[in-house]
Write a protein that holds these residues in place. Structure first.
Motif, PDB file in Angstrom:
ATOM      1  N   MET A  11      20.831  42.198  32.799  1.00 25.82           N
ATOM      2  CA  MET A  11      22.253  42.177  33.169  1.00 25.82           C
ATOM      3  C   MET A  11      22.862  43.567  32.973  1.00 25.82           C
ATOM      4  O   MET A  11      23.740  43.979  33.723  1.00 25.82           O
ATOM      5  CB  MET A  11      22.993  41.136  32.331  1.00 25.82           C
ATOM      6  CG  MET A  11      22.748  39.715  32.787  1.00 25.82           C
ATOM      7  SD  MET A  11      23.894  38.523  32.066  1.00 25.82           S
ATOM      8  CE  MET A  11      23.162  38.317  30.470  1.00 25.82           C
ATOM      9  N   GLU A  66      24.017  34.842  37.430  1.00 22.50           N
ATOM     10  CA  GLU A  66      25.207  34.338  36.733  1.00 22.50           C
ATOM     11  C   GLU A  66      26.241  35.449  36.548  1.00 22.50           C
ATOM     12  O   GLU A  66      27.454  35.216  36.681  1.00 22.50           O
ATOM     13  CB  GLU A  66      24.793  33.755  35.376  1.00 22.50           C
ATOM     14  CG  GLU A  66      25.935  33.354  34.459  1.00 22.50           C
ATOM     15  CD  GLU A  66      26.721  32.135  34.953  1.00 22.50           C
ATOM     16  OE1 GLU A  66      26.252  31.441  35.865  1.00 22.50           O
ATOM     17  OE2 GLU A  66      27.817  31.910  34.417  1.00 22.50           O
ATOM     18  N   LEU A  67      25.770  36.641  36.249  1.00 22.55           N
ATOM     19  CA  LEU A  67      26.692  37.773  36.106  1.00 22.55           C
ATOM     20  C   LEU A  67      27.430  38.046  37.417  1.00 22.55           C
ATOM     21  O   LEU A  67      28.664  38.229  37.429  1.00 22.55           O
ATOM     22  CB  LEU A  67      25.919  39.026  35.664  1.00 22.55           C
ATOM     23  CG  LEU A  67      26.719  40.319  35.640  1.00 22.55           C
ATOM     24  CD1 LEU A  67      27.803  40.272  34.568  1.00 22.55           C
ATOM     25  CD2 LEU A  67      25.809  41.519  35.407  1.00 22.55           C
ATOM     26  N   ASP A 121      33.491  34.970  41.152  1.00 25.48           N
ATOM     27  CA  ASP A 121      34.417  33.845  40.949  1.00 25.48           C
ATOM     28  C   ASP A 121      35.736  34.280  40.320  1.00 25.48           C
ATOM     29  O   ASP A 121      36.713  33.538  40.366  1.00 25.48           O
ATOM     30  CB  ASP A 121      33.783  32.799  40.020  1.00 25.48           C
ATOM     31  CG  ASP A 121      32.886  31.822  40.782  1.00 25.48           C
ATOM     32  OD1 ASP A 121      32.759  31.975  42.006  1.00 25.48           O
ATOM     33  OD2 ASP A 121      32.311  30.920  40.140  1.00 25.48           O
ATOM     34  N   PRO A 162      39.259  35.356  39.481  1.00 29.23           N
ATOM     35  CA  PRO A 162      40.408  35.339  40.408  1.00 29.23           C
ATOM     36  C   PRO A 162      40.955  36.722  40.731  1.00 29.23           C
ATOM     37  O   PRO A 162      41.660  36.873  41.731  1.00 29.23           O
ATOM     38  CB  PRO A 162      41.445  34.495  39.653  1.00 29.23           C
ATOM     39  CG  PRO A 162      41.025  34.494  38.231  1.00 29.23           C
ATOM     40  CD  PRO A 162      39.539  34.625  38.231  1.00 29.23           C
ATOM     41  N   SER A 204      25.500  26.231  45.278  1.00 36.83           N
ATOM     42  CA  SER A 204      26.754  25.566  45.649  1.00 36.83           C
ATOM     43  C   SER A 204      27.791  26.548  46.170  1.00 36.83           C
ATOM     44  O   SER A 204      28.858  26.134  46.607  1.00 36.83           O
ATOM     45  CB  SER A 204      27.325  24.829  44.434  1.00 36.83           C
ATOM     46  OG  SER A 204      27.795  25.739  43.461  1.00 36.83           O
ATOM     47  N   ARG A 205      27.490  27.839  46.095  1.00 35.74           N
ATOM     48  CA  ARG A 205      28.478  28.831  46.514  1.00 35.74           C
ATOM     49  C   ARG A 205      28.102  29.561  47.790  1.00 35.74           C
ATOM     50  O   ARG A 205      28.823  30.449  48.230  1.00 35.74           O
ATOM     51  CB  ARG A 205      28.698  29.846  45.377  1.00 35.74           C
ATOM     52  CG  ARG A 205      29.489  29.278  44.213  1.00 35.74           C
ATOM     53  CD  ARG A 205      29.412  30.153  42.988  1.00 35.74           C
ATOM     54  NE  ARG A 205      30.314  29.677  41.954  1.00 35.74           N
ATOM     55  CZ  ARG A 205      30.061  28.655  41.143  1.00 35.74           C
ATOM     56  NH1 ARG A 205      28.922  27.990  41.251  1.00 35.74           N
ATOM     57  NH2 ARG A 205      30.944  28.282  40.231  1.00 35.74           N
ATOM     58  N   THR A 245      31.585  44.889  31.985  1.00 34.26           N
ATOM     59  CA  THR A 245      31.803  43.711  32.825  1.00 34.26           C
ATOM     60  C   THR A 245      33.296  43.490  33.046  1.00 34.26           C
ATOM     61  O   THR A 245      33.743  43.197  34.164  1.00 34.26           O
ATOM     62  CB  THR A 245      31.167  42.467  32.177  1.00 34.26           C
ATOM     63  OG1 THR A 245      29.786  42.720  31.923  1.00 34.26           O
ATOM     64  CG2 THR A 245      31.286  41.248  33.080  1.00 34.26           C
ATOM     65  N   ARG A 255      28.073  46.366  27.320  1.00 38.45           N
ATOM     66  CA  ARG A 255      28.075  45.684  28.609  1.00 38.45           C
ATOM     67  C   ARG A 255      29.292  44.783  28.752  1.00 38.45           C
ATOM     68  O   ARG A 255      29.795  44.563  29.855  1.00 38.45           O
ATOM     69  CB  ARG A 255      26.788  44.861  28.763  1.00 38.45           C
ATOM     70  CG  ARG A 255      26.644  44.216  30.131  1.00 38.45           C
ATOM     71  CD  ARG A 255      25.318  43.489  30.262  1.00 38.45           C
ATOM     72  NE  ARG A 255      25.142  42.512  29.210  1.00 38.45           N
ATOM     73  CZ  ARG A 255      25.732  41.314  29.205  1.00 38.45           C
ATOM     74  NH1 ARG A 255      26.550  40.983  30.178  1.00 38.45           N
ATOM     75  NH2 ARG A 255      25.528  40.465  28.227  1.00 38.45           N
ATOM     76  N   PHE A 256      29.788  44.269  27.631  1.00 36.46           N
ATOM     77  CA  PHE A 256      30.954  43.392  27.685  1.00 36.46           C
ATOM     78  C   PHE A 256      32.142  44.129  28.323  1.00 36.46           C
ATOM     79  O   PHE A 256      32.791  43.621  29.236  1.00 36.46           O
ATOM     80  CB  PHE A 256      31.333  42.936  26.276  1.00 36.46           C
ATOM     81  CG  PHE A 256      32.508  42.008  26.263  1.00 36.46           C
ATOM     82  CD1 PHE A 256      32.328  40.631  26.319  1.00 36.46           C
ATOM     83  CD2 PHE A 256      33.813  42.496  26.241  1.00 36.46           C
ATOM     84  CE1 PHE A 256      33.417  39.777  26.354  1.00 36.46           C
ATOM     85  CE2 PHE A 256      34.902  41.657  26.270  1.00 36.46           C
ATOM     86  CZ  PHE A 256      34.706  40.290  26.316  1.00 36.46           C
ATOM     87  N   ARG A 270      27.895  35.928  39.816  1.00 35.36           N
ATOM     88  CA  ARG A 270      28.796  34.788  40.035  1.00 35.36           C
ATOM     89  C   ARG A 270      30.085  34.961  39.244  1.00 35.36           C
ATOM     90  O   ARG A 270      31.175  34.720  39.745  1.00 35.36           O
ATOM     91  CB  ARG A 270      28.106  33.477  39.622  1.00 35.36           C
ATOM     92  CG  ARG A 270      28.975  32.249  39.825  1.00 35.36           C
ATOM     93  CD  ARG A 270      28.784  31.232  38.725  1.00 35.36           C
ATOM     94  NE  ARG A 270      29.080  31.757  37.413  1.00 35.36           N
ATOM     95  CZ  ARG A 270      30.317  31.921  36.915  1.00 35.36           C
ATOM     96  NH1 ARG A 270      31.373  31.623  37.635  1.00 35.36           N
ATOM     97  NH2 ARG A 270      30.501  32.429  35.694  1.00 35.36           N
ATOM     98  N   HIS A 271      29.935  35.386  37.984  1.00 33.04           N
ATOM     99  CA  HIS A 271      31.101  35.592  37.120  1.00 33.04           C
ATOM    100  C   HIS A 271      32.073  36.583  37.777  1.00 33.04           C
ATOM    101  O   HIS A 271      33.291  36.332  37.816  1.00 33.04           O
ATOM    102  CB  HIS A 271      30.610  36.130  35.775  1.00 33.04           C
ATOM    103  CG  HIS A 271      31.702  36.542  34.839  1.00 33.04           C
ATOM    104  ND1 HIS A 271      32.444  35.651  34.099  1.00 33.04           N
ATOM    105  CD2 HIS A 271      32.188  37.772  34.525  1.00 33.04           C
ATOM    106  CE1 HIS A 271      33.326  36.302  33.371  1.00 33.04           C
ATOM    107  NE2 HIS A 271      33.193  37.587  33.606  1.00 33.04           N
ATOM    108  N   PRO A 314      21.716  26.465  40.552  1.00 29.57           N
ATOM    109  CA  PRO A 314      22.801  25.636  41.113  1.00 29.57           C
ATOM    110  C   PRO A 314      24.087  26.429  41.316  1.00 29.57           C
ATOM    111  O   PRO A 314      24.822  26.184  42.272  1.00 29.57           O
ATOM    112  CB  PRO A 314      22.990  24.549  40.042  1.00 29.57           C
ATOM    113  CG  PRO A 314      21.745  24.551  39.246  1.00 29.57           C
ATOM    114  CD  PRO A 314      21.211  25.935  39.292  1.00 29.57           C
ATOM    115  N   MET A 315      24.327  27.391  40.431  1.00 31.88           N
ATOM    116  CA  MET A 315      25.592  28.124  40.527  1.00 31.88           C
ATOM    117  C   MET A 315      25.653  28.934  41.807  1.00 31.88           C
ATOM    118  O   MET A 315      26.725  29.234  42.308  1.00 31.88           O
ATOM    119  CB  MET A 315      25.803  29.003  39.286  1.00 31.88           C
ATOM    120  CG  MET A 315      25.384  30.428  39.359  1.00 31.88           C
ATOM    121  SD  MET A 315      23.618  30.661  39.265  1.00 31.88           S
ATOM    122  CE  MET A 315      23.310  30.626  37.519  1.00 31.88           C
ATOM    123  N   ASP A 336      20.109  35.012  34.819  1.00 32.62           N
ATOM    124  CA  ASP A 336      21.201  35.686  34.101  1.00 32.62           C
ATOM    125  C   ASP A 336      21.935  36.668  35.011  1.00 32.62           C
ATOM    126  O   ASP A 336      23.170  36.772  34.980  1.00 32.62           O
ATOM    127  CB  ASP A 336      20.661  36.423  32.876  1.00 32.62           C
ATOM    128  CG  ASP A 336      20.368  35.479  31.720  1.00 32.62           C
ATOM    129  OD1 ASP A 336      20.890  34.348  31.736  1.00 32.62           O
ATOM    130  OD2 ASP A 336      19.617  35.877  30.811  1.00 32.62           O
TER     131      ASP A 336
END
Lengths: 252, 187
Positions: A77, A131-132, A138, A140, A166-167, A103, A99-100, A134-135, A162-163, A128
């Motif tokens: 990541m 997911e990053l 997603d 806003p 579905s997108r 991000t 990294r926090f 996606r975060h 799945p994340m 992972d």
């Protein structure tokens, strides 16, 4: 238009259905700030089609900036975060930065004008990293379209998550050229094929190309050189046989 | 710190089952969010597995920049600051996205936050994994029974906030100062 594989000159862009759909899909993703996947075997023209689509990017008549990233197999990541920050800012990321915070900074960097982020060789990402992304997508505050482009196994890898599954707003599987369409398409691909008959073009496809545009580019580059050396304008069986010999006898 | 708002609803702890990771919930979270309406959305940063890092996400959910906290060297107090900001907003609902990715310690900290604030805690569980361990942790930490509902029920039970009509009729915006701002102070 982008450069053809192997630096082939004089070749036309084949406006296959996949090529035209790519432009439409990229436009749709940008318009909806959505996620898409373009996948298929190597050499089928995915990267070329995406690069061609990126050349004409606009959104509401405003240019859209695209960032294409590719990673070594199994990136962390942190590597994905650093690559995104570097692509968006042009600055290298100090290794001591957490990294926090990077991000969090990315949500701000991706909140400006509409952008397209292209992840090439997407099958190399793990859960992972997906997911990053996606975060970020997603969130806003962010505004960007996300396009995953990948070779063999790409859809299998991505659809396991799945994340992501579905997108996905648009998905385009690339396939090798259908054999039956090869003669007509290739006669429009390069001038050396203009006068070639169907059996010869099908033999080249069966022997060397197997519907792969990348392999057709390699063969054509070789055949053009051989035609030039022998004073021919058009390919024939002799040139094809010589090209087979130079390309490993057509062995794949 | 405990919110002093008058609460008419019993605070709940709710696990929202989203086994297919339905992306529609993302838009719903955005629609229901709003500190002014008493709702804070926590979006855990992927890969942030420590309680401290989740505290920074709590701070962000309270409308405070994590970068500001870092620059002011108060990241070690992010839970306290986050709790204070959320209390200030009289938050009644704490909604946590991607709760299935949180560690037991992070879930326990969230449970403590919700209990301290007297707020409902909604955990979006976007996974097929069993939340039983998380439920045990939350029950112990919040002292409440933990409900499990579907995404469909979540959409019905936590609806987009009504426009704040009282604020809308409160009067015109204050006059902006004519002098230029040289700098903006971080919140």
């Amino acid at each position: 238009m982008p450069r053809h594989f192997a630096g082939l000159d004089g070749a036309a862009t084949l406006a296959t259905a996949q090529f035209q759909l790519t432009a439409r899909i990229v436009a749709d993703l940008i318009a909806s700030q959505a996620t898409g996947v373009i996948h298929g075997p190597a050499g089928t023209g995915k990267t070329y089609a995406v690069e061609a689509a990126l050349e004409i990017l606009t959104h509401d008549h405003e240019p859209v900036t695209a960032y294409t990233l590719a990673f070594a197999p199994g990136p962390t990541m942190r590597q994905v975060t650093d690559a995104l920050v570097h692509a968006l800012t042009g600055a290298s990321v100090p290794s001591h930065r957490s990294r926090f915070y990077l991000t969090a900074a990315l949500t701000g960097l991706l909140s400006g004008p509409p952008r397209l982020v292209v992840i090439d060789e997407a099958q190399r990402l793990n859960g992972d990293c997906i997911e990053l992304l996606r975060h970020l997508h997603d969130h806003p505050d962010t505004r960007f379209a996300l396009l995953y482009v990948g070779g063999d196994g790409c859809w299998e890898v991505l659809s396991r998550e799945p994340m992501l599954r579905s997108r996905v707003f648009r998905r385009l599987p690339f396939q090798p050229l259908p054999r039956a369409q090869v003669p007509a398409l290739m006669r429009g691909y390069h001038s050396i094929y203009h006068g070639a008959d169907d059996p010869l073009l099908l033999d080249i496809d069966d022997t060397c190309a197997h519907g792969s545009l990348r392999d057709w580019a390699v063969f054509t580059r070789t055949a053009v050189t051989l035609c030039d050396e022998s004073g021919r304008d058009c390919i024939d069986e002799t040139v094809a046989a010589s090209a087979y010999a130079l390309l490993g006898g057509g062995v794949r | 710190v405990t919110s002093t708002s008058t609460r008419t609803r019993r605070p709940r702890t709710v696990v929202v089952d989203n086994p297919a990771d339905d992306a529609a919930i993302t838009a719903h979270l955005t629609a229901v969010a709003g500190l002014a309406a008493g709702r804070a959305i926590i979006r855990p940063t992927p890969g942030a597995v420590s309680v401290g890092e989740l505290g920074l996400d709590v701070l962000v959910a309270a409308g405070v920049s994590a970068e500001s906290a870092r620059q002011q060297h108060v990241t070690g107090l992010c839970w306290e600051y986050g709790r204070a900001w959320l209390a200030g907003y009289q938050v009644t609902d704490i909604i946590t996205d991607r709760a299935h990715r949180l560690t037991a310690a992070q879930l326990e900290a969230l449970g403590g936050l919700a209990a301290d604030l007297g707020a409902s805690l909604w955990l979006v569980w976007a996974s097929t994994s069993d939340p039983a361990t998380a439920i045990t942790t939350l029950r112990r930490r919040t002292g409440r029974e933990v409900e499990r509902i579907s995404v469909w029920d979540f959409h019905g039970q936590l609806r987009p906030a009504e426009p704040d009509t009282a604020r809308a009729v409160a009067g015109p915006w204050p006059t902006l100062p004519e002098a230029d701002f040289i700098t903006f102070l971080a919140a």
